[in-house]
Structures are given as structure tokens and as C-alpha cells.
Design a protein around this motif. Structure first.
Motif, PDB file in Angstrom:
ATOM      1  N   UNK A  12       0.825  -1.202   0.000  1.00 12.53           N
ATOM      2  CA  UNK A  12       0.000   0.000   0.000  1.00 12.53           C
ATOM      3  C   UNK A  12       0.866   1.262   0.000  1.00 12.53           C
ATOM      4  N   UNK A  13       1.975   1.225   0.725  1.00 14.01           N
ATOM      5  CA  UNK A  13       2.857   2.397   0.792  1.00 14.01           C
ATOM      6  C   UNK A  13       3.469   2.700  -0.565  1.00 14.01           C
ATOM      7  N   UNK A  14       3.933   1.674  -1.293  1.00 15.21           N
ATOM      8  CA  UNK A  14       4.612   1.903  -2.568  1.00 15.21           C
ATOM      9  C   UNK A  14       3.636   2.071  -3.722  1.00 15.21           C
ATOM     10  N   UNK A  15       2.329   1.935  -3.457  1.00 16.52           N
ATOM     11  CA  UNK A  15       1.358   1.994  -4.548  1.00 16.52           C
ATOM     12  C   UNK A  15       1.318   3.362  -5.216  1.00 16.52           C
ATOM     13  N   UNK A  16       1.551   4.430  -4.455  1.00 15.76           N
ATOM     14  CA  UNK A  16       1.599   5.784  -5.016  1.00 15.76           C
ATOM     15  C   UNK A  16       3.007   6.040  -5.516  1.00 15.76           C
ATOM     16  N   UNK A  17       3.170   5.987  -6.825  1.00 10.48           N
ATOM     17  CA  UNK A  17       4.510   6.046  -7.397  1.00 10.48           C
ATOM     18  C   UNK A  17       5.201   7.380  -7.124  1.00 10.48           C
ATOM     19  N   UNK A  18       4.456   8.479  -7.127  1.00  9.94           N
ATOM     20  CA  UNK A  18       5.069   9.807  -7.015  1.00  9.94           C
ATOM     21  C   UNK A  18       5.471  10.171  -5.597  1.00  9.94           C
ATOM     22  N   UNK A  19       5.008   9.411  -4.603  1.00  8.41           N
ATOM     23  CA  UNK A  19       5.270   9.794  -3.214  1.00  8.41           C
ATOM     24  C   UNK A  19       6.544   9.176  -2.644  1.00  8.41           C
ATOM     25  N   UNK A  20       7.270   8.380  -3.431  1.00 11.58           N
ATOM     26  CA  UNK A  20       8.446   7.691  -2.904  1.00 11.58           C
ATOM     27  C   UNK A  20       9.489   8.624  -2.300  1.00 11.58           C
ATOM     28  N   UNK A  21       9.853   9.738  -2.960  1.00 16.89           N
ATOM     29  CA  UNK A  21      10.871  10.617  -2.342  1.00 16.89           C
ATOM     30  C   UNK A  21      10.423  11.207  -1.013  1.00 16.89           C
ATOM     31  N   UNK A  22       9.098  11.267  -0.765  1.00 17.24           N
ATOM     32  CA  UNK A  22       8.622  11.868   0.467  1.00 17.24           C
ATOM     33  C   UNK A  22       8.682  10.937   1.654  1.00 17.24           C
ATOM     34  N   UNK A  23       8.245   9.666   1.478  1.00 19.53           N
ATOM     35  CA  UNK A  23       8.166   8.801   2.650  1.00 19.53           C
ATOM     36  C   UNK A  23       9.457   8.056   2.948  1.00 19.53           C
ATOM     37  N   UNK A  24      10.367   7.944   1.965  1.00 20.82           N
ATOM     38  CA  UNK A  24      11.530   7.100   2.175  1.00 20.82           C
ATOM     39  C   UNK A  24      12.457   7.656   3.260  1.00 20.82           C
ATOM     40  N   UNK A  25      12.437   8.958   3.472  1.00 22.42           N
ATOM     41  CA  UNK A  25      13.338   9.541   4.475  1.00 22.42           C
ATOM     42  C   UNK A  25      12.913   9.195   5.899  1.00 22.42           C
ATOM     43  N   UNK A  26      11.665   8.753   6.087  1.00 21.96           N
ATOM     44  CA  UNK A  26      11.176   8.449   7.429  1.00 21.96           C
ATOM     45  C   UNK A  26      11.123   6.947   7.705  1.00 21.96           C
ATOM     46  N   UNK A  27      11.581   6.126   6.780  1.00 19.01           N
ATOM     47  CA  UNK A  27      11.452   4.674   6.920  1.00 19.01           C
ATOM     48  C   UNK A  27      12.558   4.129   7.820  1.00 19.01           C
TER      49      UNK A  27
END
Length: 555
Positions: A12-27
Motif C-alpha cells: 500500500x505504501x509503494x502503490x503511489x509512485x510519485x510519493x516515494x521521495x517523500x516517505x523514504x526519508x522516514x522509513x
């Protein structure tokens, strides 16, 4: 296959292709692996790129044996991964030092657009070359900055020296002539200093380039940067990819390429020898040579080089034109050389020889091996009765886990050796193929007791044998009583073919002869599966699909 809650959330997290640069810094680092698997499964190359470029661990393995129903990663995702590896070399957040891509390649043109072995090899070698070129550019820029800094320091030192001389002259109150002469002397010293620096620069460049070499070539040769990452993969090399592979393996750079399994096609003996000379000695587990005219003498020439790889445990030769004929001068001596070369492969456990014309020579080849084999594949070898007799009593028989005797004729003369061989391997044999061996109902009936005694057998292939429906029923009833058996590849019964088939058809005739459209072919499968249900064997898979049969799915 049931997915865990973490896997479902990751998809579900990776389903939005354009949001990757935003959430990866908090993983957090422990979630990188499930997120990367989800990105591969959902074909999200942007997420793959962001995760790999910041990979928090020293190692990353992508590939390996896939589970049933699991497809190979998409081509775009693999390309994104390789590009992220190069970018990660200069990213302080990336801790990756070992990338394992062994088993990553899929079937060329398969479902989901996977990257085949040849394409993956070319892409990987391109990345290795690009990383080296980037490191060389960085070295040149750093060297240019260092030269500019040195020149600035020299100019500043000369200016200070000139000012000091002028100050001393004014303090002494010298006349105009002496001050003029001191200025002339200081100018001469400055010119000498400039000339000296220019001469030193010319000598340094001459030392770097050497006689007849350009500055760019010298920088490529003199790259001495440390290896930042090791990449391990299976390489597939042919004439089209050979030059790129050679460049990637021969030059130093920040990415060091290692090979687990090497597959070459349509290569000469000299090219194979050159390629083996470029590979690191440790880590190579197997060599697969296909469609290459080696000859007995050529293979005997390669074996001493193969013996220098201490971990080599697999050798596969497919259609390599090994034709032994006694009337050719020197063939006996070449065969002895071949036997002596095999004797030096101390760790060899898997030997595959396809369509090599060496009738009656199996003893010469296998008796020289120092260790018993676990995997032996001998399809299309025209094995003689003496070959099978030797094999049934050899030191390899009790340790065999996988045996392929496809397309070797079995008759009344060779059947006793086959039965003795199965008895010797009954406790270890897991995969057996006797496809296209000419097994009739009568021969199969004599063989069934030996087959039933193989207590570890997981897969059995008997395609393209001239069996009737009655013979298939006896076969399936025997299979039901084998608790370890998981897959059975059976032939279409003779009743399913159109009229006109010979009484004892060959495997080629069975393969080409059309099935009778008036016959309900599904009825055969339904009847055989009914026998499984009666025996309570829902875990046993029956198929007559020769092209899609895969014995590895049971492991």
C-alpha cells in the motif's frame, strides 16, 4: 500464498509512485526489505531507486530461487536498481558494499517483461564501466583542483618573496641603481620559478602518459581508487556481449564484478580461455558451455584452467561437438587428456553432457572424477549397454540426487542395468527423467518395482514414451504409493493419437504426430486424477505438458 500484515502495508505504501521521495526519508531500516519486495512486486521503479540509493545495510540480495507462481522482477525495476547502485556510491546515506544478483534473471520474453540473462549481463557490465568512468572524472576534477590550489600557493609565495625583497631594499636606503638591479633580480627569480613549475608539470604529465599514450588512457590505466562495492551475479556471455564483459572484468574501478555461474554460447576455445582468465578465482561455482565447437582436444585444453577455480562444482556441456571416433588420429590420446583433466576438478558434483557422441566412453570420463557426483545429466548421448552397466556399479550411483537419461534407448539389454542403478540410488535419488527412452508397457511393468523403491523421489519425467492407457494407469497407481513424489510428467497415451502411428514409435514421432481431435484428451487427465483422489494424494501433481514442466518447483 498468504501475505503478512507488513507485506500488505508495504504494498500500500509503494502503490503511489510519485510519493516515494517523500516517505523514504522516514522509513526505519528494518522496513527497507519488505518495502523493496513490495516495490518489485508492484513494479514501482521509482521506489526501488529511492530505497536502493539509501540502502542502510552492507549487503543486499535480489534474486534467488522463486516460489511457485512468483515471477521475475520487471525490467524497469532492475534498471532502476542498477542506476541507484551507481548513485549510491556518492551518497553518504548508502551503506551498501555487497550486492548479490545471483538468480535474478528471468526467461527472455516471459510474463511481466523480465530481464533475461544476456540483457542483465550487458546492463550490469555497462553499470560497472559507468561507475569507473564517473570515478575517473572525479579523480580528474580532484586533481585539477589540487593543481590550481598548488599554483595559487606558489603565486602567493612568490608575491610575498618579492614584497620582502622590496621592503629590505627600501630600508637599506640604497640608490636607484641598486633598487633597479634588485627588481631585475626578483623578476628573473620569478621567471625561473614559473619555468621550473612548468617543467615539473610537463615531466609529471609525461610520466603519466608514457611513450605513445594519451592522458585519458593513462588515467584509465592508473586508476587506483578503492573498491567501494562488490557485485555478484550469474553472467551470460556470447559474441555480442563479449567485448563489454571483457572491459568490465579487466579494468579496476569502484564496482568489482564477481561471477557465480558462467554461461557462454557459440564461443571458441581461445575466447573461453581468455574469459576464464579474467574471472576472480574464488566464487565461481559453475560453467555452462553451449553450442561451441570445443571438440575433445579443446575441452582437454580448458580443463586445467577450470581446475584453478577451487569452488567449481558444476560443469555443463551442451552441443559442444565432442565426437569420439577411433579412426581419427590422436583421439585416444585426447580422451586420456580429457580424463586426466576431469581428475583435477576436486569439487565437481554436477556434470551435464548433452548430445556428445562418446559411445562406450562413460567409464573413461566418470571413473577419473575424485568425488562422487550428485547430479548427472546425460541426455541424447546414445549410451551403450556397457555405459549403463558401468554407471550402475560406479561410485557415483549411491550418491545421485538427480539423474537424466532422456533420449537414451532402453530395451531388454539395458533394462537390468537401469534397474540396478535405481536400486543403488534408491535412498538418494530425488529427480529422475527417462523421457523419450522407448519404454513400452512391458518394459515399464518390469521397471515399476525399481521406481517404487526410490523412497526420496520427488519428480519423475516419462514423457514421449509409447505407453497405452493401461500402462499409464499402472504408472499412476505406483506413483500414489510413493509418499515423497510430488510431480509426474506422463506421456499422452497411444490411444490419443491419430491413426497411422507405428507400433513402436520413436520420441520424435510422438512429438510430431497430431493428437486425435475426436478423442476427449481431457478424459485422460480426469481418469488419472481420479486415481489420485481415490488414493488420497492431493499433493501429487500430474501433467503431460512437456514444455512447461519444471522439476525445480518441488524444491
Amino acid at each position: 500464498m498468504q501475505l503478512s500484515l507488513v507485506s500488505l502495508c508495504a504494498r500500500e505504501v509503494v502503490s503511489d509512485h510519485s510519493s516515494s521521495p517523500g516517505w523514504v526519508r522516514w522509513v526505519p531500516r528494518e522496513l527497507y526489505r519488505p518495502l523493496l519486495e513490495a516495490a518489485f512486486h508492484s513494479c514501482r521503479p521509482l521506489a526501488v531507486s529511492e530505497l536502493v540509493q539509501r540502502w542502510p545495510e552492507r549487503t543486499l540480495r535480489v534474486g534467488g530461487r522463486r516460489k511457485q507462481g512468483q515471477t521475475a522482477p520487471n525490467r524497469l525495476c532492475i534498471q532502476a536498481l542498477l542506476l541507484a547502485v551507481v548513485r549510491g556510491l556518492s551518497d553518504h546515506r548508502c551503506a551498501l558494499q555487497m550486492l548479490d544478483l545471483c538468480g535474478l534473471q528471468g526467461d527472455e520474453g516471459g510474463m511481466g517483461d523480465p530481464m533475461g540473462g544476456w540483457s542483465l549481463t550487458v546492463a550490469l557490465c555497462t553499470v560497472v564501466v559507468q561507475a569507473r568512468a564517473g570515478a575517473q572524472r572525479g579523480q580528474r576534477k580532484e586533481g585539477e583542483r589540487e593543481r590550481k590550489r598548488f599554483s595559487a600557493l606558489e603565486r602567493e609565495r612568490d608575491i610575498k618573496r618579492e614584497r620582502g625583497q622590496r621592503k629590505r631594499g627600501s630600508e637599506l636606503g640604497g640608490d636607484e641603481t641598486s633598487s633597479e638591479s634588485e627588481r631585475v633580480m626578483s623578476e628573473e627569480e620569478l621567471i625561473k620559478g614559473v619555468r621550473r613549475r612548468m617543467e615539473m608539470e610537463r615531466k609529471r604529465e609525461a610520466a603519466l602518459t608514457g611513450p605513445g599514450g594519451s592522458k585519458r588512457e593513462s588515467e584509465e590505466k592508473e586508476f587506483d581508487g578503492e573498491v567501494l562495492m562488490h557485485v555478484r551475479a550469474d553472467l551470460f556471455v556470447n559474441a555480442r556481449s563479449w567485448e563489454r564483459v571483457r572491459v568490465a572484468l579487466s579494468a579496476s574501478g569502484p564496482i568489482k564484478l564477481q561471477c557465480r555461474y558462467l554461461r557462454v554460447e557459440e564461443f571458441s576455445v581461445s575466447s573461453i580461455r581468455t574469459l576464464l582468465g579474467l574471472l576472480p578465482r574464488r566464487g565461481l561455482l559453475g560453467v555452462d558451455v553451449r553450442y561451441s565447437s570445443l571438440g575433445v582436444a579443446g575441452l582437454a585444453e580448458l580443463l586445467p584452467l577450470l581446475s584453478t577455480f577451487p569452488a567449481l562444482n558444476s560443469l555443463r556441456l551442451h552441443y559442444c561437438n565432442l565426437d569420439f571416433r577411433r579412426d581419427h588420429l590422436g583421439q585416444e590420446e585426447a580422451l586420456r587428456d580429457l580424463s586426466q583433466g576431469l581428475a583435477h576438478l576436486q569439487e565437481l558434483r554436477r556434470l551435464s553432457l548433452t548430445a556428445l557422441r562418446l559411445p562406450g566412453q562413460l567409464r573413461v570420463l566418470l571413473s577419473s572424477l575424485p568425488q562422487p557426483l550428485e547430479v548427472l545429466e546425460l541426455p541424447y548421448l546414445s549410451l551403450s549397454p556397457s555405459d549403463l552397466s558401468y554407471l550402475s556399479s560406479s561410485h557415483h550411483a549411491p550418491t545421485l540426487q538427480q539423474l537424466d537419461l532422456s533420449e537414451n534407448r532402453v530395451d531388454e539389454h539395458t533394462l537390468p542395468s537401469i534397474r540396478r542403478l535405481l536400486t543403488q540410488a534408491s535412498s538418494s535419488l530425488q529427480h529422475l527423467s527417462l523421457s523419450g527412452c522407448g519404454l513400452t508397457d512391458g518394459l515399464l511393468g518390469l521397471l515399476l518395482p525399481s521406481l517404487g523403491g526410490c523412497c526420496a523421489l520427488k519428480s519423475l519425467a516419462l514423457a514421449l514414451n509409447p505407453l497405452s492407457m493401461a500402462g499409464l494407469v499402472d504408472l499412476v497407481k505406483m506413483a500414489v504409493r510413493m509418499p515423497s513424489l510430488r510431480q509426474l510428467l506422463y506421456p499422452n497415451p497411444l490411444e490419443d493419437y491419430q491413426p497411422g502411428l507405428p507400433d513402436l514409435p520413436s520420441s520424435a514421432q510422438l512429438l510430431d504426430w497430431p493428437l486425435d481431435e475426436a478423442t476427449d484428451i481431457n478424459a485422460t487427465g480426469s481418469q488419472l486424477n481420479g486415481l489420485l483422489m481415490e488414493g488420497g494424494r492431493s499433493d501429487l501433481f500430474l501433467t503431460c505438458d512437456l514444455l512447461n514442466y519444471d522439476k525445480d518447483l518441488v524444491d
